[in-house]
Scaffold this motif. Structure first.
Motif, PDB file in Angstrom:
ATOM      1  N   UNK A 171       2.890  -8.943   3.793  1.00  0.00           N
ATOM      2  CA  UNK A 171       4.053  -9.298   2.878  1.00  0.00           C
ATOM      3  C   UNK A 171       3.589  -9.389   1.361  1.00  0.00           C
ATOM      4  N   UNK A 172       2.469  -9.660   1.152  1.00  0.00           N
ATOM      5  CA  UNK A 172       1.964  -9.995  -0.250  1.00  0.00           C
ATOM      6  C   UNK A 172       1.376  -8.858  -0.823  1.00  0.00           C
ATOM      7  N   UNK A 173       1.598  -7.684  -0.743  1.00  0.00           N
ATOM      8  CA  UNK A 173       1.107  -6.554  -1.262  1.00  0.00           C
ATOM      9  C   UNK A 173       1.745  -6.345  -2.477  1.00  0.00           C
ATOM     10  N   UNK A 174       0.824  -5.971  -3.484  1.00  0.00           N
ATOM     11  CA  UNK A 174       1.297  -5.668  -4.825  1.00  0.00           C
ATOM     12  C   UNK A 174       0.171  -4.434  -5.672  1.00  0.00           C
ATOM     13  N   UNK A 175       0.385  -4.070  -6.579  1.00  0.00           N
ATOM     14  CA  UNK A 175      -0.381  -3.335  -7.479  1.00  0.00           C
ATOM     15  C   UNK A 175      -1.771  -3.900  -7.249  1.00  0.00           C
ATOM     16  N   UNK A 176      -2.060  -5.178  -7.206  1.00  0.00           N
ATOM     17  CA  UNK A 176      -3.087  -5.981  -7.629  1.00  0.00           C
ATOM     18  C   UNK A 176      -3.724  -6.323  -6.223  1.00  0.00           C
ATOM     19  N   UNK A 177      -2.939  -6.500  -4.995  1.00  0.00           N
ATOM     20  CA  UNK A 177      -3.236  -6.944  -3.959  1.00  0.00           C
ATOM     21  C   UNK A 177      -3.120  -5.709  -2.898  1.00  0.00           C
ATOM     22  N   UNK A 178      -4.146  -4.634  -2.665  1.00  0.00           N
ATOM     23  CA  UNK A 178      -3.867  -3.556  -2.177  1.00  0.00           C
ATOM     24  C   UNK A 178      -4.318  -3.492  -0.855  1.00  0.00           C
ATOM     25  N   UNK A 179      -3.292  -2.699   0.168  1.00  0.00           N
ATOM     26  CA  UNK A 179      -3.548  -2.839   1.408  1.00  0.00           C
ATOM     27  C   UNK A 179      -3.808  -1.307   2.183  1.00  0.00           C
ATOM     28  N   UNK A 180      -4.665  -1.124   3.033  1.00  0.00           N
ATOM     29  CA  UNK A 180      -4.565   0.068   3.793  1.00  0.00           C
ATOM     30  C   UNK A 180      -4.871   1.323   3.088  1.00  0.00           C
ATOM     31  N   UNK A 181      -5.801   1.246   2.065  1.00  0.00           N
ATOM     32  CA  UNK A 181      -5.937   2.122   0.943  1.00  0.00           C
ATOM     33  C   UNK A 181      -7.539   2.075   1.173  1.00  0.00           C
ATOM     34  N   UNK A 182      -8.089   3.386   0.432  1.00  0.00           N
ATOM     35  CA  UNK A 182      -9.498   3.621  -0.099  1.00  0.00           C
ATOM     36  C   UNK A 182      -9.801   2.536  -1.039  1.00  0.00           C
ATOM     37  N   UNK A 183     -11.128   1.685  -0.561  1.00  0.00           N
ATOM     38  CA  UNK A 183     -11.525   0.722  -1.660  1.00  0.00           C
ATOM     39  C   UNK A 183     -12.823   1.121  -2.206  1.00  0.00           C
ATOM     40  N   UNK A 184     -13.490   0.127  -3.211  1.00  0.00           N
ATOM     41  CA  UNK A 184     -14.618   0.413  -3.766  1.00  0.00           C
ATOM     42  C   UNK A 184     -14.792   1.814  -4.167  1.00  0.00           C
ATOM     43  N   UNK A 185     -13.617   1.959  -4.692  1.00  0.00           N
ATOM     44  CA  UNK A 185     -13.363   3.460  -5.715  1.00  0.00           C
ATOM     45  C   UNK A 185     -13.875   4.721  -4.969  1.00  0.00           C
ATOM     46  N   UNK A 186     -13.726   4.810  -3.627  1.00  0.00           N
ATOM     47  CA  UNK A 186     -14.067   5.877  -2.908  1.00  0.00           C
ATOM     48  C   UNK A 186     -15.597   6.216  -2.868  1.00  0.00           C
ATOM     49  N   UNK A 187     -16.296   4.994  -3.260  1.00  0.00           N
ATOM     50  CA  UNK A 187     -17.745   5.232  -2.708  1.00  0.00           C
ATOM     51  C   UNK A 187     -18.117   4.966  -1.422  1.00  0.00           C
ATOM     52  N   UNK A 188     -19.559   5.311  -0.966  1.00  0.00           N
ATOM     53  CA  UNK A 188     -19.845   4.842   0.321  1.00  0.00           C
ATOM     54  C   UNK A 188     -19.175   5.625   1.414  1.00  0.00           C
ATOM     55  N   UNK A 189     -18.802   6.787   1.256  1.00  0.00           N
ATOM     56  CA  UNK A 189     -17.945   7.826   2.339  1.00  0.00           C
ATOM     57  C   UNK A 189     -16.882   7.238   2.518  1.00  0.00           C
ATOM     58  N   UNK A 190     -16.228   6.429   1.646  1.00  0.00           N
ATOM     59  CA  UNK A 190     -14.859   5.743   1.919  1.00  0.00           C
ATOM     60  C   UNK A 190     -13.687   6.592   1.497  1.00  0.00           C
ATOM     61  N   UNK A 191     -12.809   7.118   2.338  1.00  0.00           N
ATOM     62  CA  UNK A 191     -11.629   7.877   1.998  1.00  0.00           C
ATOM     63  C   UNK A 191     -10.383   7.482   2.101  1.00  0.00           C
ATOM     64  N   UNK A 192     -10.221   6.429   3.016  1.00  0.00           N
ATOM     65  CA  UNK A 192      -8.940   6.038   3.579  1.00  0.00           C
ATOM     66  C   UNK A 192      -9.221   4.438   3.866  1.00  0.00           C
ATOM     67  N   UNK A 193      -7.889   3.976   4.278  1.00  0.00           N
ATOM     68  CA  UNK A 193      -7.967   2.322   4.574  1.00  0.00           C
ATOM     69  C   UNK A 193      -7.560   1.822   5.853  1.00  0.00           C
ATOM     70  N   UNK A 194      -7.145   2.701   6.877  1.00  0.00           N
ATOM     71  CA  UNK A 194      -6.847   2.362   8.262  1.00  0.00           C
ATOM     72  C   UNK A 194      -7.725   3.045   9.258  1.00  0.00           C
ATOM     73  N   UNK A 195      -7.879   2.342  10.229  1.00  0.00           N
ATOM     74  CA  UNK A 195      -8.928   2.700  11.409  1.00  0.00           C
ATOM     75  C   UNK A 195      -8.541   2.441  12.528  1.00  0.00           C
ATOM     76  N   UNK A 196      -7.793   3.327  13.140  1.00  0.00           N
ATOM     77  CA  UNK A 196      -7.069   2.719  14.760  1.00  0.00           C
ATOM     78  C   UNK A 196      -8.173   2.844  15.577  1.00  0.00           C
ATOM     79  N   UNK A 197      -8.249   2.126  16.746  1.00  0.00           N
ATOM     80  CA  UNK A 197      -9.096   1.785  17.670  1.00  0.00           C
ATOM     81  C   UNK A 197      -9.072   3.084  18.776  1.00  0.00           C
TER      82      UNK A 197
END
Length: 716
Positions: A171-197
């Motif tokens: 409920x607190x998502x904003x342009x500054x609090x980012x959910x379910x998105x790529x983080x760390x500026x796409x470094x370390x092999x990160x390309x998305x922000x959700x991971x289903x079991x």
């Protein structure tokens, strides 16, 4: 009659001779290189799930149709649009007006994008399941699970839906609090922000708090008046964002956050689920990027369980790929690491004890393709044959023996059937634009499906020569050289050298067009230039020492290697060493400016696109890996602050920047121009409004015309 035949032959010879003298236009070289002048391919070729048969899309007359074939099966029509619509009607769905994209290799059901929705169609029963409703089709971060849940972002917050039911998870998502998105500026092999079991009932997701990161202005010039759009851009040595990982249970509708601990400024990478969905694993990397911990967390409580193992390096550790659990033994997993100097595969038990190193040698594992149906063999791509080639191998996990499945010094792309018994092999070499074939992994027998013709056969162009020369460090440096069309060894020709020289990039490959994505090098060779491309130290896929050679002083080894290339060029009798040009983009732009001010007068003209000028202006994650922070390495940052060397510039220099660049921000090139003005040094400058770090679309033709004109004006 004979005279007539002879006349026809002479006409044909004359026509062919004229055709082969056709020159590439800039539209051909840049705009058509990936379309009408790209090598022929088999569109969307894939395996039909659970079989050894392949399917691909083509046009039969004016009708789209899917074709099917196999190693022992002749190719024939498999699915027409009319036949698909019969199935869709039987499933109670609207007809498709055009042949949609279909995935036949994801399971027994066909996965179809239809009228904005995503459906699973059983081809036997003609029953359909809606995976993603059309109303959700345009949502950001859309990812469905095997249990029928769909995660997506709406107004900065994470939602999970199933059918008509939608649950707002945050409920607190904003342009500054980012959910379910790529983080760390796409470094370390990160390309998305959700991971289903694995079950598809529990979702791990990123939460990134970047309120503490400085705002950076990007100007939107399309409005009147222009307006400022702030982005969060953490510069090296400054405050970085803070990331946590949440876990949402779609059945209980509860959220917990994993207790990843302090410090808050750390990197949470390579998220993986245990096979039983009880645990989440995260590769936790310190901000200094020299100490990694593979941590295990309880997915229900979020509690930290244990650290399975740690990796340390005096320079940096860079985890890029999550752990991979064995298919038939969930208590063991595979981890990728370059700890012995090359990226290889290691087998671990569930407690983090390394059991054995699965691959070894002075070469890199490039990509793991997965297991066979029984989980006994693991398929991977590697550079074992050559640093500039790619081949597929099958590793027997029990015996440790690997078999090479694709052959030749070429760049192969491979798909493996469900069973692991057949491979779709799509490859090219400098001499062969493309071959698509199937390979039996047991017998290594092949069946060619397509051998593409040379799309440039009508043009006056020849392939480059790929060769190596020694750096001062003793390393083999790969180079690709185009000689001018109509080359005359008694003449001297102007030269253009193109390079990048940074991590995660390799310019030269044993593939069609020597790995280049367009034909601009050929275009310049047609116009009388020698064109050389090189991969210096710092480039990718040559081992850890080769890349890490630039640690704390980026540019130094690249300058040394470029001087080696210059020495090679000067040793060639046909090179006009007084008329040489240098060109690079991004890291290559930095290297280009660095060389022009560090070795003035060697190149008469240069073009630097999107260049880093001051590494203190670049982002935390990338910069600090290779340079540490400005506070820790003040001498290294001072030595690579190119604006302070502007007074040493000789020759012509054109800087180019996308005006909306959020990667290498425009402050870099503007700073250099300001210092040039202060010093009374002339430089040229070009902007591309509306473009970010790369100039794409139709404007890319304009960009390359600008670069071409600059060299033609200055290399005479």
């Amino acid at each position: 009659m004979k005279r007539f035949i002879l006349s026809v032959q002479l006409v044909l010879i004359a026509v062919c001779g004229i055709a082969q003298q056709k020159q590439l236009t800039m539209q051909d070289a840049i705009g058509n290189a990936r379309t009408t002048l790209a090598p022929q391919n088999l569109t969307q070729i894939q395996f039909l799930y659970g079989t050894e048969n392949y399917v691909y899309a083509k046009r039969a007359g004016n009708e789209p149709v899917w074709m099917k074939g196999g190693f022992k099966e002749e190719e024939k029509s498999f699915l027409s649009l009319a036949e698909l619509n019969v199935k869709l009607k039987a499933a109670g769905l609207d007809s498709a007006k055009a042949m949609p994209l279909i995935q036949f290799n994801q399971g027994a059901d066909w996965i179809i994008g239809l009228n904005g929705a995503k459906i699973a169609l059983n081809p036997v029963s003609n029953k359909a399941t809606i995976l993603v409703e059309a109303a959700l089709g345009g949502k950001t971060g859309l990812e469905e699970s095997r249990a029928g849940y769909v995660a997506y972002l709406d107004n900065f917050n994470l939602y999970v839906a199933k059918g008509a039911e939608q649950k707002q998870v945050t409920t607190d998502g904003t342009a500054d609090i980012v959910y379910a998105s790529s983080v760390h500026r796409d470094e370390f092999g990160i390309s998305k922000g959700t991971f289903w079991s694995n079950s598809g009932k529990v979702l791990a997701f990123y939460r990134m708090d970047q309120r503490m990161v400085s705002d950076y202005p990007i100007i939107d010039w399309t409005t009147r008046p222009a307006k400022n759009v702030n982005i969060k851009y953490p510069m090296a040595g400054d405050k970085s964002h803070e990331v946590t990982v949440g876990v949402y249970n779609a059945e209980t509708k509860t959220v917990v956050y994993l207790k990843t601990g302090e410090p808050a400024e750390q990197y949470l990478t390579n998220i993986a689920w245990s096979p039983d969905d009880k645990y989440v694993y995260i590769a936790v990397l310190n901000r200094g990027q020299n100490h990694l911990k593979l941590n295990q967390y309880d997915a229900v409580s979020g509690v930290f369980i244990k650290t399975l193992f740690e990796e340390k390096d005096e320079k940096y550790v860079e985890p890029l790929v999550p752990m991979l659990f064995l298919k038939n033994d969930p208590d063991k997993f595979i981890w990728q690491s370059n700890r012995d100097g090359w990226n290889h595969l290691y087998l671990y038990d569930g407690n983090g004890k390394v059991l054995k190193q699965l691959t070894k040698g002075s070469w890199e594992v490039m990509e793991v393709k997965g297991f066979d149906a029984k989980g006994q063999r693991l398929f991977y791509m590697s550079t074992a044959g050559s640093p500039i080639s790619r081949n597929l191998y099958a590793l027997n996990l029990k015996s440790g023996k690997a078999v090479q499945l694709t052959q030749g010094l070429a760049v192969h792309g491979a798909q493996v059937s469900t069973s692991g018994n057949t491979v779709i092999d799509n490859f090219s070499s400098p001499e062969q634009p493309r071959v698509v074939q199937i390979v039996e992994t047991g017998s290594l027998k092949t069946k060619v499906l397509l051998e593409a013709a040379n799309p440039l056969s009508a043009y006056a162009t020849e392939n480059s020569s790929i060769f190596t020369f020694k750096s001062k460090s003793g390393d083999d440096l790969y180079a690709s050289l185009y000689k001018p069309v109509g080359f005359d060894a008694s003449k001297k020709y102007p030269v253009i050298v193109y390079w990048y020289g940074g991590s995660h990039a390799q310019l030269i490959l044993n593939s069609w067009n020597a790995g280049a994505g367009d034909y601009w090098f050929r275009y310049m060779a047609e116009r009388g230039y020698v064109v050389l491309t090189i991969d210096t130290r710092g480039s990718d896929n040559r081992g850890k020492v080769f890349e890490q050679s630039m640690f704390r002083r980026v540019g130094d080894v690249q300058m040394e290697d470029m001087m080696g290339a210059v020495d090679y060029l000067k040793s060639q009798s046909y090179v006009d060493a007084a008329n040489m040009g240098l060109f690079g983009w991004s890291f290559g732009g930095f290297n280009t400016v660095d060389f022009m001010v560090s070795h003035p007068g060697v190149f008469k003209a240069a073009v630097a696109g999107g260049p880093v000028i001051n590494w203190a202006f670049y982002e935390v994650m990338y910069t600090e890996r290779y340079m540490d922070t400005p506070q820790e390495n003040p001498d290294g940052f001072a030595a690579t602050y190119l604006s302070n060397k502007v007074g040493q510039l000789k020759g012509k220099l054109l800087l180019i920047h996308g005006q909306q660049d959020p990667v290498v921000v425009q402050q870099n090139s503007v700073d250099f121009v300001k210092k040039a003005v202060d010093a009374g040094v002339q430089v040229d400058y070009m902007i591309y409004p509306g473009h970010e770090h790369n100039v794409i679309g139709k404007d890319r033709i304009h960009l390359y015309q600008k670069v071409t004109d600059y060299f033609m004006q200055n290399l005479k």
